[in-house]
Design a protein around this motif. Sequence first.
Motif, PDB file in Angstrom:
ATOM      1  N   ALA A   4     -24.904  -3.305  -4.324  1.00 55.20           N
ATOM      2  CA  ALA A   4     -24.892  -1.971  -3.727  1.00 55.20           C
ATOM      3  C   ALA A   4     -23.565  -1.291  -4.015  1.00 55.20           C
ATOM      4  CB  ALA A   4     -25.127  -2.045  -2.217  1.00 55.20           C
ATOM      5  N   GLU A   5     -23.588   0.023  -3.976  1.00 55.70           N
ATOM      6  CA  GLU A   5     -22.348   0.791  -4.085  1.00 55.70           C
ATOM      7  C   GLU A   5     -21.633   0.776  -2.736  1.00 55.70           C
ATOM      8  OE1 GLU A   5     -21.871   4.911  -6.106  1.00 55.70           O
ATOM      9  OE2 GLU A   5     -22.052   5.315  -3.951  1.00 55.70           O
ATOM     10  N   LEU A   6     -20.340   0.564  -2.779  1.00 49.26           N
ATOM     11  CA  LEU A   6     -19.518   0.563  -1.569  1.00 49.26           C
ATOM     12  C   LEU A   6     -18.487   1.680  -1.691  1.00 49.26           C
ATOM     13  CD1 LEU A   6     -18.669  -0.928   1.103  1.00 49.26           C
ATOM     14  CD2 LEU A   6     -17.048  -2.209  -0.309  1.00 49.26           C
ATOM     15  N   GLU A   7     -18.425   2.529  -0.669  1.00 53.89           N
ATOM     16  CA  GLU A   7     -17.472   3.639  -0.701  1.00 53.89           C
ATOM     17  C   GLU A   7     -16.682   3.698   0.602  1.00 53.89           C
ATOM     18  OE1 GLU A   7     -17.258   8.469  -1.607  1.00 53.89           O
ATOM     19  OE2 GLU A   7     -19.203   7.447  -1.483  1.00 53.89           O
ATOM     20  N   VAL A   8     -15.393   3.920   0.460  1.00 50.17           N
ATOM     21  CA  VAL A   8     -14.503   4.078   1.607  1.00 50.17           C
ATOM     22  C   VAL A   8     -13.957   5.503   1.571  1.00 50.17           C
ATOM     23  CG1 VAL A   8     -12.373   3.279   2.691  1.00 50.17           C
ATOM     24  CG2 VAL A   8     -13.903   1.631   1.612  1.00 50.17           C
ATOM     25  N   GLN A   9     -14.169   6.231   2.653  1.00 52.60           N
ATOM     26  CA  GLN A   9     -13.768   7.636   2.723  1.00 52.60           C
ATOM     27  C   GLN A   9     -12.705   7.821   3.799  1.00 52.60           C
ATOM     28  OE1 GLN A   9     -17.384   9.882   3.401  1.00 52.60           O
ATOM     29  NE2 GLN A   9     -17.975   9.832   1.246  1.00 52.60           N
ATOM     30  N   GLY A  10     -11.450   7.874   3.379  1.00 52.68           N
ATOM     31  CA  GLY A  10     -10.349   8.168   4.290  1.00 52.68           C
ATOM     32  C   GLY A  10     -10.239   7.232   5.468  1.00 52.68           C
ATOM     33  N   ALA A  11     -10.582   5.951   5.268  1.00 51.87           N
ATOM     34  CA  ALA A  11     -10.568   4.999   6.380  1.00 51.87           C
ATOM     35  C   ALA A  11      -9.141   4.590   6.733  1.00 51.87           C
ATOM     36  CB  ALA A  11     -11.394   3.763   6.038  1.00 51.87           C
ATOM     37  N   ALA A  12      -8.843   4.590   8.019  1.00 56.94           N
ATOM     38  CA  ALA A  12      -7.543   4.149   8.530  1.00 56.94           C
ATOM     39  C   ALA A  12      -7.783   3.393   9.823  1.00 56.94           C
ATOM     40  CB  ALA A  12      -6.618   5.340   8.757  1.00 56.94           C
ATOM     41  N   TRP A  13      -6.776   2.601  10.218  1.00 58.48           N
ATOM     42  CA  TRP A  13      -6.931   1.834  11.461  1.00 58.48           C
ATOM     43  C   TRP A  13      -5.608   1.739  12.197  1.00 58.48           C
ATOM     44  CZ3 TRP A  13      -5.480  -3.077  13.537  1.00 58.48           C
ATOM     45  CH2 TRP A  13      -6.210  -3.438  14.684  1.00 58.48           C
ATOM     46  N   THR A  14      -5.695   2.023  13.505  1.00 58.94           N
ATOM     47  CA  THR A  14      -4.559   1.909  14.419  1.00 58.94           C
ATOM     48  C   THR A  14      -5.009   1.100  15.619  1.00 58.94           C
ATOM     49  OG1 THR A  14      -3.855   4.130  13.747  1.00 58.94           O
ATOM     50  CG2 THR A  14      -2.814   3.195  15.699  1.00 58.94           C
ATOM     51  N   PRO A  20       2.056   1.650  15.922  1.00 56.15           N
ATOM     52  CA  PRO A  20       2.013   2.380  14.652  1.00 56.15           C
ATOM     53  C   PRO A  20       0.760   2.040  13.854  1.00 56.15           C
ATOM     54  CG  PRO A  20       4.178   1.395  14.994  1.00 56.15           C
ATOM     55  CD  PRO A  20       3.278   0.844  16.060  1.00 56.15           C
ATOM     56  N   ARG A  21       0.341   2.966  13.031  1.00 49.11           N
ATOM     57  CA  ARG A  21      -0.856   2.782  12.201  1.00 49.11           C
ATOM     58  C   ARG A  21      -0.647   1.611  11.246  1.00 49.11           C
ATOM     59  NH1 ARG A  21      -3.625   8.062   9.924  1.00 49.11           N
ATOM     60  NH2 ARG A  21      -4.716   7.871  11.921  1.00 49.11           N
ATOM     61  N   VAL A  22      -1.631   0.708  11.197  1.00 43.84           N
ATOM     62  CA  VAL A  22      -1.560  -0.471  10.340  1.00 43.84           C
ATOM     63  C   VAL A  22      -2.081  -0.163   8.939  1.00 43.84           C
ATOM     64  CG1 VAL A  22      -2.413  -2.833  10.012  1.00 43.84           C
ATOM     65  CG2 VAL A  22      -1.754  -2.034  12.301  1.00 43.84           C
ATOM     66  N   LEU A  23      -3.169   0.616   8.872  1.00 50.11           N
ATOM     67  CA  LEU A  23      -3.740   1.024   7.587  1.00 50.11           C
ATOM     68  C   LEU A  23      -3.848   2.533   7.568  1.00 50.11           C
ATOM     69  CD1 LEU A  23      -5.086   0.065   4.879  1.00 50.11           C
ATOM     70  CD2 LEU A  23      -7.275   0.353   6.070  1.00 50.11           C
ATOM     71  N   HIS A  24      -3.211   3.158   6.594  1.00 51.07           N
ATOM     72  CA  HIS A  24      -3.238   4.611   6.454  1.00 51.07           C
ATOM     73  C   HIS A  24      -4.486   5.025   5.672  1.00 51.07           C
ATOM     74  CE1 HIS A  24       0.898   5.321   8.036  1.00 51.07           C
ATOM     75  NE2 HIS A  24       1.025   4.049   7.691  1.00 51.07           N
ATOM     76  N   PRO A  25      -4.859   6.310   5.744  1.00 53.95           N
ATOM     77  CA  PRO A  25      -6.101   6.758   5.106  1.00 53.95           C
ATOM     78  C   PRO A  25      -6.241   6.268   3.664  1.00 53.95           C
ATOM     79  CG  PRO A  25      -5.208   8.525   6.438  1.00 53.95           C
ATOM     80  CD  PRO A  25      -4.187   7.421   6.462  1.00 53.95           C
ATOM     81  N   THR A  26      -7.344   5.606   3.427  1.00 53.23           N
ATOM     82  CA  THR A  26      -7.612   4.956   2.140  1.00 53.23           C
ATOM     83  C   THR A  26      -9.005   5.337   1.674  1.00 53.23           C
ATOM     84  OG1 THR A  26      -6.194   3.084   2.754  1.00 53.23           O
ATOM     85  CG2 THR A  26      -7.782   2.711   0.981  1.00 53.23           C
ATOM     86  N   SER A  27      -9.103   5.709   0.400  1.00 52.68           N
ATOM     87  CA  SER A  27     -10.392   6.099  -0.175  1.00 52.68           C
ATOM     88  C   SER A  27     -10.576   5.449  -1.536  1.00 52.68           C
ATOM     89  CB  SER A  27     -10.486   7.626  -0.324  1.00 52.68           C
ATOM     90  OG  SER A  27     -10.359   8.285   0.913  1.00 52.68           O
ATOM     91  N   PHE A  28     -11.780   4.963  -1.797  1.00 50.69           N
ATOM     92  CA  PHE A  28     -12.136   4.441  -3.116  1.00 50.69           C
ATOM     93  C   PHE A  28     -13.642   4.208  -3.148  1.00 50.69           C
ATOM     94  CE2 PHE A  28     -10.951   0.778  -0.507  1.00 50.69           C
ATOM     95  CZ  PHE A  28     -12.039  -0.063  -0.655  1.00 50.69           C
TER      96      PHE A  28
END
Length: 260
Positions: A4-14, A20-28
């Motif tokens: 399957a195609e996997l897409e990440v759209q601006g995902a971040a996690w705090t 403080p934010r552990v993962l900043h906005p990430t897209s791929f």
Amino acid sequence: MSAAELEVQGAAWTPDKATPRVLHPTSFKVGAGRVLGIVGPNGAGKSTLLRLLYRFQRPSVGQILINGQDIWALPARAVARRIAAVLQEQASPFGLSVREITALGRTPHRAGLAMSARRDAAVVQQVLDRLSLQNLADRPFATLSGGERQRVMIARALAQEPQVLILDEPTNHLDVRHQLEVVSLIRTLGLTVVVSLHDLNMAVGVCDDVLVLDGGRPQGFGPPATLLSDALVSKTFRVQARREHLAPSGAAHFSFTLPQ
């Protein structure tokens, strides 16, 4: 199993408002059947990103999509039929055999019907055969070597019949032979694979695309041959990196020294 195609759209996690934010906005986007390697130094956010991908943690912002569907808009059981994960922490054996542990991967598919039980048994046997575990099927998990245990964990994940497979440092603590076995297996699965790796040379050899993280921030995404420049690797890992091409294959290989 299909990919399957996997897409990440601006995902971040705090974790919370006070942290403080552990993962900043990430897209791929990972195309169906491709292998994505996630690399970066310790504390880069690799494991955090993986936890978002296999729906252990919900993104604080952004979305994780599989074939265009938000995984948090789907029932958990439906996601478990599409995404499987092999983590660094191996399950306690509890006296279970290799076959019994592999069969745990069928949990998302079980419907309590005789037909379902036959299907489950057939899938488990196929997976054991595929990973050359048939001769170990009745062995207690606790008696296996590290490399054998890792293969069993991958077998359990494959028994889920996922479309996307998440691997967190699958070669960690393995000797060279077992590392090569795992890497060879990744390339033959025919699934969409996301794998976190410490070894850049392994990432170059096995991955179609690479995502570089540092301090929870994406530093680049793309094919390793073009993305992993000496400058980017040196900056990200705080070393002096030099990419060479080995004769006669021409394969890329990084060498590292400490900064002067």
